[in-house]
Design a protein around this motif. Structure first.
Motif, PDB file in Angstrom:
ATOM      1  N   LEU A 262       0.774  -1.158   0.223  1.00 47.20           N
ATOM      2  CA  LEU A 262       0.110   0.031   0.043  1.00 47.20           C
ATOM      3  C   LEU A 262       0.746   1.445  -0.045  1.00 47.20           C
ATOM      4  CD1 LEU A 262      -2.802  -0.954   2.492  1.00 47.20           C
ATOM      5  CD2 LEU A 262      -2.802  -1.176  -0.207  1.00 47.20           C
ATOM      6  N   ASN A 263       2.025   1.132  -0.523  1.00 44.90           N
ATOM      7  CA  ASN A 263       2.946   2.270  -0.513  1.00 44.90           C
ATOM      8  C   ASN A 263       3.050   2.905  -2.153  1.00 44.90           C
ATOM      9  OD1 ASN A 263       5.305   3.882  -0.607  1.00 44.90           O
ATOM     10  ND2 ASN A 263       6.460   2.787   0.642  1.00 44.90           N
ATOM     11  N   GLN A 264       2.834   3.959  -2.368  1.00 48.49           N
ATOM     12  CA  GLN A 264       2.570   4.563  -3.365  1.00 48.49           C
ATOM     13  C   GLN A 264       3.844   4.213  -4.435  1.00 48.49           C
ATOM     14  OE1 GLN A 264      -0.519   5.546  -4.547  1.00 48.49           O
ATOM     15  NE2 GLN A 264       0.134   5.830  -6.844  1.00 48.49           N
ATOM     16  N   VAL A 265       5.080   4.351  -3.880  1.00 51.34           N
ATOM     17  CA  VAL A 265       6.302   3.952  -4.655  1.00 51.34           C
ATOM     18  C   VAL A 265       6.235   2.539  -5.374  1.00 51.34           C
ATOM     19  CG1 VAL A 265       7.420   5.467  -3.115  1.00 51.34           C
ATOM     20  CG2 VAL A 265       7.470   3.180  -2.771  1.00 51.34           C
ATOM     21  N   ASP A 266       5.523   1.720  -4.737  1.00 53.16           N
ATOM     22  CA  ASP A 266       5.507   0.422  -5.368  1.00 53.16           C
ATOM     23  C   ASP A 266       4.223   0.012  -6.468  1.00 53.16           C
ATOM     24  OD1 ASP A 266       7.360  -0.708  -3.806  1.00 53.16           O
ATOM     25  OD2 ASP A 266       6.125  -1.002  -2.246  1.00 53.16           O
ATOM     26  N   TRP A 267       3.766   1.257  -6.547  1.00 58.07           N
ATOM     27  CA  TRP A 267       2.539   1.034  -7.784  1.00 58.07           C
ATOM     28  C   TRP A 267       3.198   0.817  -9.037  1.00 58.07           C
ATOM     29  CZ3 TRP A 267      -2.600   2.221  -7.784  1.00 58.07           C
ATOM     30  CH2 TRP A 267      -3.261   2.201  -8.930  1.00 58.07           C
ATOM     31  N   MET A 268       2.337  -0.450  -9.493  1.00 64.93           N
ATOM     32  CA  MET A 268       2.607  -1.042 -10.824  1.00 64.93           C
ATOM     33  C   MET A 268       3.859  -1.655 -10.724  1.00 64.93           C
ATOM     34  SD  MET A 268      -0.130  -1.234 -12.663  1.00 64.93           S
ATOM     35  CE  MET A 268       0.624  -1.744 -14.321  1.00 64.93           C
ATOM     36  N   LYS A 269       4.674  -2.133  -9.554  1.00 67.38           N
ATOM     37  CA  LYS A 269       5.813  -2.811  -9.693  1.00 67.38           C
ATOM     38  C   LYS A 269       5.413  -4.269  -9.422  1.00 67.38           C
ATOM     39  CE  LYS A 269       8.824   0.711  -7.671  1.00 67.38           C
ATOM     40  NZ  LYS A 269       9.931   1.110  -6.633  1.00 67.38           N
TER      41      LYS A 269
END
Length: 352
Positions: A262-269
């Protein structure tokens, strides 16, 4: 004299009772099991260190055989139709060939492409988002997923606990007939740990047994320059999570690693997949959006979408994506096909 006769009669009776008792007890003794043996996980010296902990889950021949039976057992699903092997087909390096995403009970559709099951004993994380860290726990996810097998461990146990064949298999693997969730999961992981792919043309090249063609050799050099920053090592993955510029698929609403952290930096990783046997595992990417290797390379050369989370490797020297011309792509594909292991996809030890 009568005393002597009585003595002999009593002695004979005692001996008779002892003999009868021995015979009676002998009938109750379970026949000794055929001795279980350790299963030798064979792999090249240049492979990474095995992460599968055999001190917690020793891999044995009987354990692997039990795991193989369970892998192809439809009763692990709610309606007895979907086994692990349904979505992980051996001839396609244990992927669901032709299906963009996994199919489950009642023709339900999942949200992710079924990844290959190979060399799992060397990985640190599993699933596209890396949510599973222990191979012994990995089967829980598909068994309980509502769009896949839609069952539970207690339900699966209830279906096979009275099956005489399974009682025998569990006894041979674990010493008694008790069927538990832990034993099911460990047997499945033993079988998955045995699925080692290490006999491709590339491997024979590494061992000095075969030569690459000039095109394959050129492709290997290009791969090292353009792909190996992510697809590194002998498994051709660094197991990292990367945003590769794929557009967000609104049909599946899958944002990858973000679903876990739920960390935005992991979006679509998504986890970088191994490229071993990639020739057999179409369609490609987490949602199976590309059906050919050509389409994958065309995406990386011309279709990568820039975004805040795009991996730095894909925006270098003022260029978004990976610069490749048509000839370079064909050479890279020729090299990728040297990672195909025909013996792995046809080994009867892994078949249903």
């Amino acid at each position: 004299m009568f005393t002597m006769i009585n003595f002999f009669i009593k002695t004979i009776l005692v001996l008779l009772v002892l003999v009868l008792s021995f015979i009676s007890c002998s009938d109750e003794v379970i026949q000794p099991l055929e001795k279980d043996e350790a299963y030798n996980l064979q792999f090249p010296s240049y492979f990474p260190k095995m992460t599968f902990d055999t001190s917690i889950n020793p891999v044995t021949k009987n354990g692997v055989e039990l795991g193989r039976k369970l892998f192809y057992e439809g009763r692990l699903s709610r309606n007895n139709t979907i086994s692990c092997g349904f979505c992980h087909i051996q001839e396609n390096a244990f992927t669901h060939h032709g299906h963009t995403v996994s199919h489950g009970v009642d023709d339900r559709i999942g949200i992710r492409n079924a990844p290959p099951i190979q060399n799992m004993a060397f990985l640190k994380r599993y699933m596209w988002d890396g949510v599973i860290h222990n191979l012994n726990e990995q089967p829980i996810s598909p068994i309980t997923d509502v769009n896949e097998m839609d069952s539970s461990i207690p339900e699966a146990i209830s279906k096979i606990k009275d099956d005489q064949k399974y009682k025998k298999l569990f006894r041979e693997a674990y010493g008694d007939e008790t069927i538990t969730g832990e034993r099911i999961l460990k047997a499945l992981s033993q079988f998955m740990a045995s699925l080692i792919s290490a006999d491709s043309k590339y491997d024979r090249f590494r061992l000095g047994k075969e030569q690459l063609t000039s095109t394959e050799a050129q492709g290997m050099a290009l791969f090292g320059q353009k792909c190996a920053s992510c697809h590194s090592g002998e498994l051709f993955t660094d197991e990292s999570f990367r945003n590769t510029g794929l557009y967000y698929n609104t049909e599946f609403k899958d944002a990858g690693r973000y679903r876990v952290t739920l960390n935005q930096v992991d979006w679509m990783k998504f986890r970088v997949p191994s490229l071993r046997n990639v020739e057999y595992t179409a369609p490609y990417m987490h949602d199976g959006r590309f059906y050919t290797l050509e389409a994958v390379l065309n995406f990386y050369s011309d279709q990568v979408e820039d975004n805040a989370n795009l991996d730095p490797q894909l925006k270098q020297n003022g260029h978004i994506g990976i610069a490749m011309n048509s000839q370079e792509k064909q050479s890279i594909i020729a090299f990728l096909k040297t990672l195909s292991d025909k013996s792995f996809i046809s080994n009867p030890k892994f078949a249903e």
